[in-house]
Design an enzyme around this catalytic site. Structure first.
Site, PDB file in Angstrom:
ATOM      1  N   HIS A 153      -5.690   0.526  16.852  1.00  0.00           N
ATOM      2  CA  HIS A 153      -6.123  -0.838  16.514  1.00  0.00           C
ATOM      3  C   HIS A 153      -5.550  -1.885  17.466  1.00  0.00           C
ATOM      4  CE1 HIS A 153      -8.286  -0.113  12.683  1.00  0.00           C
ATOM      5  NE2 HIS A 153      -7.594   1.016  12.737  1.00  0.00           N
ATOM      6  N   ASP A 361      -4.824  -8.779  22.879  1.00  0.00           N
ATOM      7  CA  ASP A 361      -5.231  -8.404  21.524  1.00  0.00           C
ATOM      8  C   ASP A 361      -6.160  -7.212  21.606  1.00  0.00           C
ATOM      9  OD1 ASP A 361      -5.389  -8.639  18.759  1.00  0.00           O
ATOM     10  OD2 ASP A 361      -5.801 -10.799  18.827  1.00  0.00           O
TER      11      ASP A 361
HETATM   12  P1  ADQ Z   1      -4.482  -8.307  13.538  1.00  0.00           P
HETATM   13  O1  ADQ Z   1      -3.443  -8.413  14.593  1.00  0.00           O
HETATM   14  O2  ADQ Z   1      -4.008  -8.474  12.163  1.00  0.00           O
HETATM   15  O3  ADQ Z   1      -5.327  -6.965  13.667  1.00  0.00           O
HETATM   16  P2  ADQ Z   1      -7.070  -9.829  13.638  1.00  0.00           P
HETATM   17  O4  ADQ Z   1      -8.023  -8.802  14.129  1.00  0.00           O
HETATM   18  O5  ADQ Z   1      -7.281 -11.168  14.241  1.00  0.00           O
HETATM   19  O6  ADQ Z   1      -5.562  -9.459  13.936  1.00  0.00           O
HETATM   20  O7  ADQ Z   1      -7.151 -10.031  12.055  1.00  0.00           O
HETATM   21  C1  ADQ Z   1      -7.271  -9.004  11.166  1.00  0.00           C
HETATM   22  C2  ADQ Z   1      -7.617  -9.559   9.785  1.00  0.00           C
HETATM   23  O8  ADQ Z   1      -6.569 -10.376   9.276  1.00  0.00           O
HETATM   24  C3  ADQ Z   1      -8.890 -10.415   9.772  1.00  0.00           C
HETATM   25  O9  ADQ Z   1      -9.763  -9.919   8.787  1.00  0.00           O
HETATM   26  C4  ADQ Z   1      -8.414 -11.821   9.452  1.00  0.00           C
HETATM   27  O10 ADQ Z   1      -9.287 -12.528   8.582  1.00  0.00           O
HETATM   28  C5  ADQ Z   1      -7.111 -11.578   8.729  1.00  0.00           C
HETATM   29  N1  ADQ Z   1      -6.220 -12.719   9.020  1.00  0.00           N
HETATM   30  C6  ADQ Z   1      -5.701 -13.070  10.208  1.00  0.00           C
HETATM   31  N2  ADQ Z   1      -5.003 -14.214  10.093  1.00  0.00           N
HETATM   32  C7  ADQ Z   1      -5.091 -14.600   8.822  1.00  0.00           C
HETATM   33  C8  ADQ Z   1      -4.590 -15.719   8.085  1.00  0.00           C
HETATM   34  N3  ADQ Z   1      -3.871 -16.655   8.676  1.00  0.00           N
HETATM   35  N4  ADQ Z   1      -4.882 -15.793   6.760  1.00  0.00           N
HETATM   36  C9  ADQ Z   1      -5.637 -14.833   6.172  1.00  0.00           C
HETATM   37  N5  ADQ Z   1      -6.145 -13.773   6.810  1.00  0.00           N
HETATM   38  C10 ADQ Z   1      -5.878 -13.649   8.119  1.00  0.00           C
HETATM   39  C11 ADQ Z   1      -5.158  -5.752  14.438  1.00  0.00           C
HETATM   40  C12 ADQ Z   1      -5.236  -5.934  15.962  1.00  0.00           C
HETATM   41  C13 ADQ Z   1      -6.573  -6.547  16.351  1.00  0.00           C
HETATM   42  C14 ADQ Z   1      -7.692  -5.650  15.848  1.00  0.00           C
HETATM   43  C15 ADQ Z   1      -7.548  -5.445  14.345  1.00  0.00           C
HETATM   44  C16 ADQ Z   1      -8.591  -4.469  13.797  1.00  0.00           C
HETATM   45  O11 ADQ Z   1      -4.167  -6.729  16.433  1.00  0.00           O
HETATM   46  O12 ADQ Z   1      -6.665  -6.679  17.758  1.00  0.00           O
HETATM   47  O13 ADQ Z   1      -8.946  -6.210  16.159  1.00  0.00           O
HETATM   48  O14 ADQ Z   1      -6.257  -4.912  14.043  1.00  0.00           O
HETATM   49  O15 ADQ Z   1      -8.621  -3.275  14.502  1.00  0.00           O
END
Ligand code: ADQ
Length: 488
Positions: A153, A361
């Site tokens: 991920h 990311d």
């Molecule tokens: P994350 O680093 O957690 O994921 P991201 O893909 O942006 O980053 O977000 C994942 C989920 O968390 C989204 O559904 C988003 O809505 C939720 N989220 C983020 N910030 C939030 C907030 N402030 N409040 C509520 N919800 C929030 C990791 C990797 C990414 C990759 C994903 C999935 O870092 O690059 O795309 O896994 O594989």
């Protein structure tokens, strides 16, 4: 049809799934037989060897507890203080304590020992993320011959960064024990291929180690997405509309610039605030007519580097407030808490600009969710980091180098000044791509690839022989832990 076994660090809890990924994986398990395996979230002094099997909201879940010491070494230690920063090319933020690797390995062994007795020979095992790179190896050492896939991920590191990780060779050999390795973006496959083709085996201690054989492991990009149509519906739901109305009361006709992230140094939050500061400094006309809302709930806050990022962000937001705020105007709001998806969808919909500017990311699902939530008649603009995997599928965003805050600031200005026609045109292309890369199709595509070989296709078990340690050879290659697995 074979059962699907999903393995991740944490098992899903009760109540509605928090994110699109969890929803999609639940859907996989509602359509096919199988179960979810992982850590329960509980720490105990002497964790039981066998998994507890439960039905959680109709989902079959098998979970184990961990000891506090092992969990620390595995999670906050090796996974999040070594692998996470190195894979995100932040070697400066990695803390290396050599004993953490043993805890990481022990937890993976514990997972394997508890999972093996639950597996039927034709179960397909889908392992998620960097916490569990060695799981296939550990299962194969115990005799499992199932087809196994691994999905990363986060981004795959450059070869130099990989070499900086202690035990990287073992970890890469572990990856070669999977039948399929899925990456977020093509960029990650290129980095992996560079390593695979130009490995420089360690000669430390005078023992030249043989190169790792990836010939039986398929490696490909499976760009993950969200469910943009669900976000489109959610963004006009009563809960979203309530949030929109709340914000409208506060903002009046100011245009909203929105950031939504976990508080993590990879997300480039201080750089983002600096870009906003430059926007206000260089464009006096925009003061009072824009507002930055940054939502960033703390994560992994037991790790020093996360606390430092949080402190830096506090200071930067304070600086911008001190510099630009007026008694009747605030340039920004910084909220350190998470919101549910309906509220987020409302915020996405009312934002004129989303600032998605991670320094590096995997994909970044916030970009997808923002696109899904837009009003087609008046869509907002996505300012997106080139270093997010999402940049590969969203070229119609305004792509920026997040380290260059002048460039991000200028992209922000362009986004705010962008005529409606151009906004619509760009958004239509973004939405098409978000729909094409939706999370359900992602899961199906990965599983199709993984199962494609079928039961006759040999799985990546040859390294059991290749590694050749006595303990590994002690288990006959086709021996399953239990001929009659407990019903899961
Ligand atoms: P994350 O680093 O957690 O994921 P991201 O893909 O942006 O980053 O977000 C994942 C989920 O968390 C989204 O559904 C988003 O809505 C939720 N989220 C983020 N910030 C939030 C907030 N402030 N409040 C509520 N919800 C929030 C990791 C990797 C990414 C990759 C994903 C999935 O870092 O690059 O795309 O896994 O594989």
């Amino acid at each position: 049809m074979s059962r699907i076994v999903i393995v991740s660090n944490r098992t899903p809890g009760k109540g509605p799934a928090a994110g699109g990924l969890a929803v999609a994986l639940r859907k996989v398990l509602s359509e096919r037989e199988g179960f979810w395996f992982g850590w329960s979230g509980k720490l105990t002094e002497q964790p039981a060897r066998d998994a507890r099997i439960e039905d959680i909201d109709g989902l079959k879940v098998a979970q184990i507890d961990l000891s506090r010491e092992d969990h620390h070494a595995y999670y906050a230690g090796f996974s999040n203080s070594i692998l996470w920063p190195s894979f995100h090319l932040r070697l400066d933020l990695a803390t290396i304590e050599s004993h953490w690797y043993e805890g990481y390995r022990r937890v993976n062994q514990q997972f394997a020992k508890a999972l093996l007795p639950l597996l039927k020979p034709d179960d397909v095992v889908w392992v998620h993320d960097y916490h569990l790179i060695p799981l296939a190896s550990e299962l194969r050492q115990l005799g499992a011959r199932n087809r196994m896939g691994f999905y990363l991920h986060i981004p795959f590191p450059t070869t130099d960064a990989l070499y900086a990780i202690p035990h990287h060779e073992e970890l890469m050999r572990d990856l070669s024990r999977y039948d399929l390795v899925g990456m977020q973006a093509k960029r990650d496959v290129v980095a992996f291929t560079e390593f695979a083709e130009h490995q420089a085996p360690s000669t430390f201690g005078g023992h030249k180690v043989q190169a790792i054989d990836f010939s039986r492991t398929e490696v490909d990009a499976f760009p993950i997405g969200s469910d943009p149509d669900a976000f489109a519906r959610l963004s006009v739901s009563p809960a979203a509309t309530k949030m929109v109305n709340r914000m409208k009361r506060v903002l009046g006709d100011q245009r909203l610039i929105l950031g939504v992230d976990r508080l993590d140094y990879s997300k480039g939050l201080p750089q983002r605030v600096e870009a906003y500061e430059k926007l206000l400094a260089n464009n006096a006309r925009l003061r009072r007519s824009v507002h930055l809302l940054q939502v960033a709930p703390p994560s992994r806050d037991s790790i020093k580097e996360y606390q430092e990022t949080s402190d830096t962000l506090d200071a930067m937001c304070g600086r911008v407030m001190g510099h630009f705020a007026e008694p009747d105007w605030q340039p920004l709001t910084y909220v350190k808490r998470a919101y549910g998806q309906p509220s987020l969808a409302g915020l996405y919909r009312m934002a004129r600009v989303a600032l998605v500017t991670p320094l590096r990311d995997g994909m970044n699902l916030v970009a997808h969710e923002f696109v899904g939530s837009q009003n087609p008649d008046d869509p907002g603009v996505l300012v997106l980091s080139r270093f997010a995997g999402a940049a590969e599928i969203f070229p119609e965003g305004l792509l920026v180098n997040p380290f260059d805050t002048d460039e991000t600031s200028e992209a922000l200005r362009m986004a705010l000044d962008m005529p409606l026609d151009e906004r619509k045109q760009r958004w239509a292309a973004l939405m098409k791509s978000a729909q094409k890369h939706n999370v359900d199709d992602w899961a199906v595509s990965f599983l199709n690839h993984l199962t494609q070989g079928g039961p006759d296709k040999p799985s990546a078990t040859r390294d059991v022989l290749y590694l050749g340690s006595a303990s590994e050879l002690a288990t006959p290659p086709n021996a399953m832990g239990s001929p009659t697995p407990p019903a899961v």
